[in-house]
Design a protein around this motif. Structure first.
Motif, short mmCIF file in Angstrom:
data_model
loop_
_atom_site.label_atom_id
_atom_site.label_comp_id
_atom_site.label_asym_id
_atom_site.label_seq_id
_atom_site.Cartn_x
_atom_site.Cartn_y
_atom_site.Cartn_z
N GLY A 34 -62.73 4.80 -136.59
CA GLY A 34 -63.14 3.41 -136.51
C GLY A 34 -62.60 2.64 -135.32
N PRO A 35 -61.29 2.77 -134.99
CA PRO A 35 -60.78 2.00 -133.85
C PRO A 35 -61.49 2.28 -132.54
CG PRO A 35 -58.97 2.80 -135.20
CD PRO A 35 -60.22 3.44 -135.75
N ALA A 36 -61.91 3.51 -132.32
CA ALA A 36 -62.62 3.85 -131.09
C ALA A 36 -64.01 3.22 -131.08
CB ALA A 36 -62.73 5.36 -130.94
N LEU A 37 -64.69 3.23 -132.22
CA LEU A 37 -66.01 2.61 -132.31
C LEU A 37 -65.91 1.10 -132.18
CD1 LEU A 37 -67.47 4.76 -135.24
CD2 LEU A 37 -68.09 4.90 -132.80
N GLU A 38 -64.89 0.53 -132.79
CA GLU A 38 -64.67 -0.92 -132.70
C GLU A 38 -64.43 -1.32 -131.26
OE1 GLU A 38 -64.34 -4.42 -134.98
OE2 GLU A 38 -63.80 -2.61 -136.06
N ALA A 39 -63.59 -0.56 -130.55
CA ALA A 39 -63.25 -0.90 -129.17
C ALA A 39 -64.45 -0.80 -128.24
CB ALA A 39 -62.12 0.01 -128.68
N ALA A 40 -65.33 0.18 -128.52
CA ALA A 40 -66.50 0.39 -127.66
C ALA A 40 -67.58 -0.66 -127.90
CB ALA A 40 -67.07 1.78 -127.88
N GLY A 41 -67.58 -1.29 -129.07
CA GLY A 41 -68.53 -2.36 -129.35
C GLY A 41 -69.98 -1.91 -129.35
N ALA A 42 -70.83 -2.69 -128.70
CA ALA A 42 -72.27 -2.44 -128.73
C ALA A 42 -72.66 -1.14 -128.03
CB ALA A 42 -73.02 -3.61 -128.12
N GLY A 43 -71.78 -0.60 -127.20
CA GLY A 43 -72.12 0.64 -126.50
C GLY A 43 -71.56 1.88 -127.15
N ALA A 44 -71.07 1.76 -128.38
CA ALA A 44 -70.38 2.89 -129.02
C ALA A 44 -71.34 4.02 -129.33
CB ALA A 44 -69.71 2.42 -130.31
N ILE A 45 -70.94 5.24 -128.98
CA ILE A 45 -71.70 6.45 -129.29
C ILE A 45 -70.88 7.28 -130.28
CG2 ILE A 45 -72.74 8.57 -128.41
CD1 ILE A 45 -74.18 6.09 -127.47
N TYR A 46 -71.50 7.55 -131.42
CA TYR A 46 -70.87 8.36 -132.47
C TYR A 46 -71.68 9.64 -132.64
CZ TYR A 46 -70.13 9.89 -137.34
OH TYR A 46 -69.92 10.63 -138.46
N VAL A 47 -71.02 10.79 -132.52
CA VAL A 47 -71.68 12.08 -132.70
C VAL A 47 -71.22 12.69 -134.01
CG1 VAL A 47 -71.94 14.44 -131.82
CG2 VAL A 47 -71.92 12.51 -130.23
N ASP A 48 -72.17 12.93 -134.90
CA ASP A 48 -71.88 13.70 -136.11
C ASP A 48 -72.37 15.11 -135.83
OD1 ASP A 48 -71.66 14.82 -138.63
OD2 ASP A 48 -72.15 12.94 -139.65
N LEU A 61 -72.69 3.89 -139.46
CA LEU A 61 -73.77 3.02 -138.99
C LEU A 61 -73.73 1.67 -139.68
CD1 LEU A 61 -76.60 5.68 -138.80
CD2 LEU A 61 -75.68 4.41 -136.86
N ARG A 62 -73.41 1.67 -140.96
CA ARG A 62 -73.36 0.42 -141.73
C ARG A 62 -72.14 -0.41 -141.32
NH1 ARG A 62 -73.39 2.52 -146.47
NH2 ARG A 62 -71.12 2.56 -146.74
N THR A 63 -71.00 0.24 -141.09
CA THR A 63 -69.75 -0.46 -140.83
C THR A 63 -69.64 -0.94 -139.40
OG1 THR A 63 -68.72 0.96 -142.50
CG2 THR A 63 -67.24 -0.26 -141.05
N TYR A 64 -70.25 -0.22 -138.45
CA TYR A 64 -70.13 -0.55 -137.02
C TYR A 64 -71.52 -0.79 -136.45
CZ TYR A 64 -65.52 1.21 -138.05
OH TYR A 64 -64.29 1.39 -138.64
N PRO A 65 -72.00 -2.02 -136.52
CA PRO A 65 -73.40 -2.31 -136.13
C PRO A 65 -73.71 -2.05 -134.66
CG PRO A 65 -72.17 -4.33 -136.62
CD PRO A 65 -71.32 -3.20 -137.07
N GLY A 66 -72.66 -1.88 -133.84
CA GLY A 66 -72.92 -1.56 -132.44
C GLY A 66 -73.02 -0.08 -132.16
#
Length: 338
Positions: A34-48, A61-66
């Motif tokens: 979460g901290p990495a996604l929060e810091a990246a904001g709207a440009g966050a890329i999450y790979v599952d 996706l629900r928790t980090y709208p960016g």
């Protein structure tokens, strides 16, 4: 970009809920990624990298709208179910039908750089809830089914192919190495004898063979006597350890500085591979004795966990499939000169 089978091709009954799907260590994964996604904001890329039924991805996706999801899975049926589950986030999702060692090509197919473009990556390794619960896939030793065990049922050899064509030596090696089976040689001999009469075709036939081969005293301890053999076959059929060894360096290359990765392993062999690759990257490459660290030789990663974390008793009670999990996580803190 390959997006797998269309969701309409999967029966409506094949929902995440119908497979009793509870994401493993979800809260801990959020604490770490979460901290990495929060810091990246709207440009966050999450790979599952192991999308499965999409439980972890739905949460992120629900928790980090960016956040934008790149979801990978080798199983087209799982991809179809996940796409339907994640339909409310369609503008922020892309799906790729590939093994996790295809992560670099998957990123490129989604228009992303293979180096430094990702902020959070999750590897939830092993067999998925859907694969375990679909009897016809042959993963479960508790149900009689064809000996398939392919995570991608569209390609590759089956467990039956392995049992009926591999030499005694290769069978014994697989059972010993991938299943850590004490009676590997004895089981391999019995498989060879059995297939000379008739090929092994179903999980029930294999379980029966194991019961008559493994000594009764050993069957009373260490869980189901088929557990280690079924694990070994699954790892061989799907090339799991080789795929993992290839995937981890590419995944780490994809992480931006400040990006984080979580690995959830369900057997010691997977966890050992993860540890062996991560640990050297947490250490300096400067020669010992220098008063300062040479530029570009410092650690690339910082471990976020101490050793391999296990599920709590509460987690195991709520989700028994979390019992064997071993979790390791790391953050990219620098990138060495190449």
């Amino acid at each position: 970009m390959a997006e797998g089978q269309d969701a309409a091709a999967v029966p409506e009954a094949a929902s995440p809920e119908s497979f009793g799907h509870i994401p493993v260590l979800l809260d801990r994964a959020d604490e770490l990624l979460g901290p990495a996604l929060e810091a990246a904001g709207a440009g966050a890329i999450y790979v599952d990298a192991t999308l499965g039924l999409g439980g972890h991805s739905e949460h992120f996706l629900r928790t980090y709208p960016g956040a934008h999801l790149i979801g990978l899975d080798r199983d087209p049926d799982a991809l179809a179910v996940a796409r339907r589950r994640l339909a409310p986030y369609a503008g922020r999702t892309q799906f790729v039908h590939t093994r996790y060692d295809g992560i670099a090509d998957a990123l490129a197919s989604c228009g992303l750089d293979r180096v430094g473009s990702v902020h959070a990556i999750l590897f939830d390794l092993g067999v998925s809830s859907m694969q375990l619960d679909e009897a016809e896939r042959g993963f479960a030793y508790s149900r009689d089914a064809p000996l398939d065990m392919r995570m991608d049922p569209t390609t590759g050899i089956t467990a039956a192919d392995v049992l009926n064509t591999y030499s005694h030596g290769d069978l014994a090696r697989i059972l010993s190495t991938y299943g850590e089976e004490r009676f590997a040689g004895k089981i391999a001999s019995e498989i060879v004898r059995q297939r000379a009469k008739a090929p092994l075709r179903t999980s029930g036939e294999l379980v029966e063979l194991l019961y008559r081969t493994i000594p009764a005293a050993s069957r009373r301890t260490g869980g189901h006597p088929a557990k280690r053999t079924f694990q070994a076959l699954r790892v061989e059929v799907n090339g799991e350890l080789d795929s993992l060894r290839a995937a981890i360096p590419d995944a780490l290359e994809a992480l931006a500085v400040g990006g984080r990765v979580v690995f959830m392993s369900y057997q010691s062999l997977e966890d050992r591979v993860v540890k062996q690759i991560l640990t050297p990257l947490t250490k300096s490459k400067s020669p010992e004795g220098l008063p300062v660290e040479l530029p570009g030789t410092g650690p690339e990663l910082r471990m976020l966990t101490r050793g391999a974390e296990r599920a709590t008793e509460q987690e195991i009670e709520a989700n028994p499939r979390s019992a064997p999990v071993r979790l390791r996580a790391a953050e990219r803190i620098a990138r060495r000169y190449r």
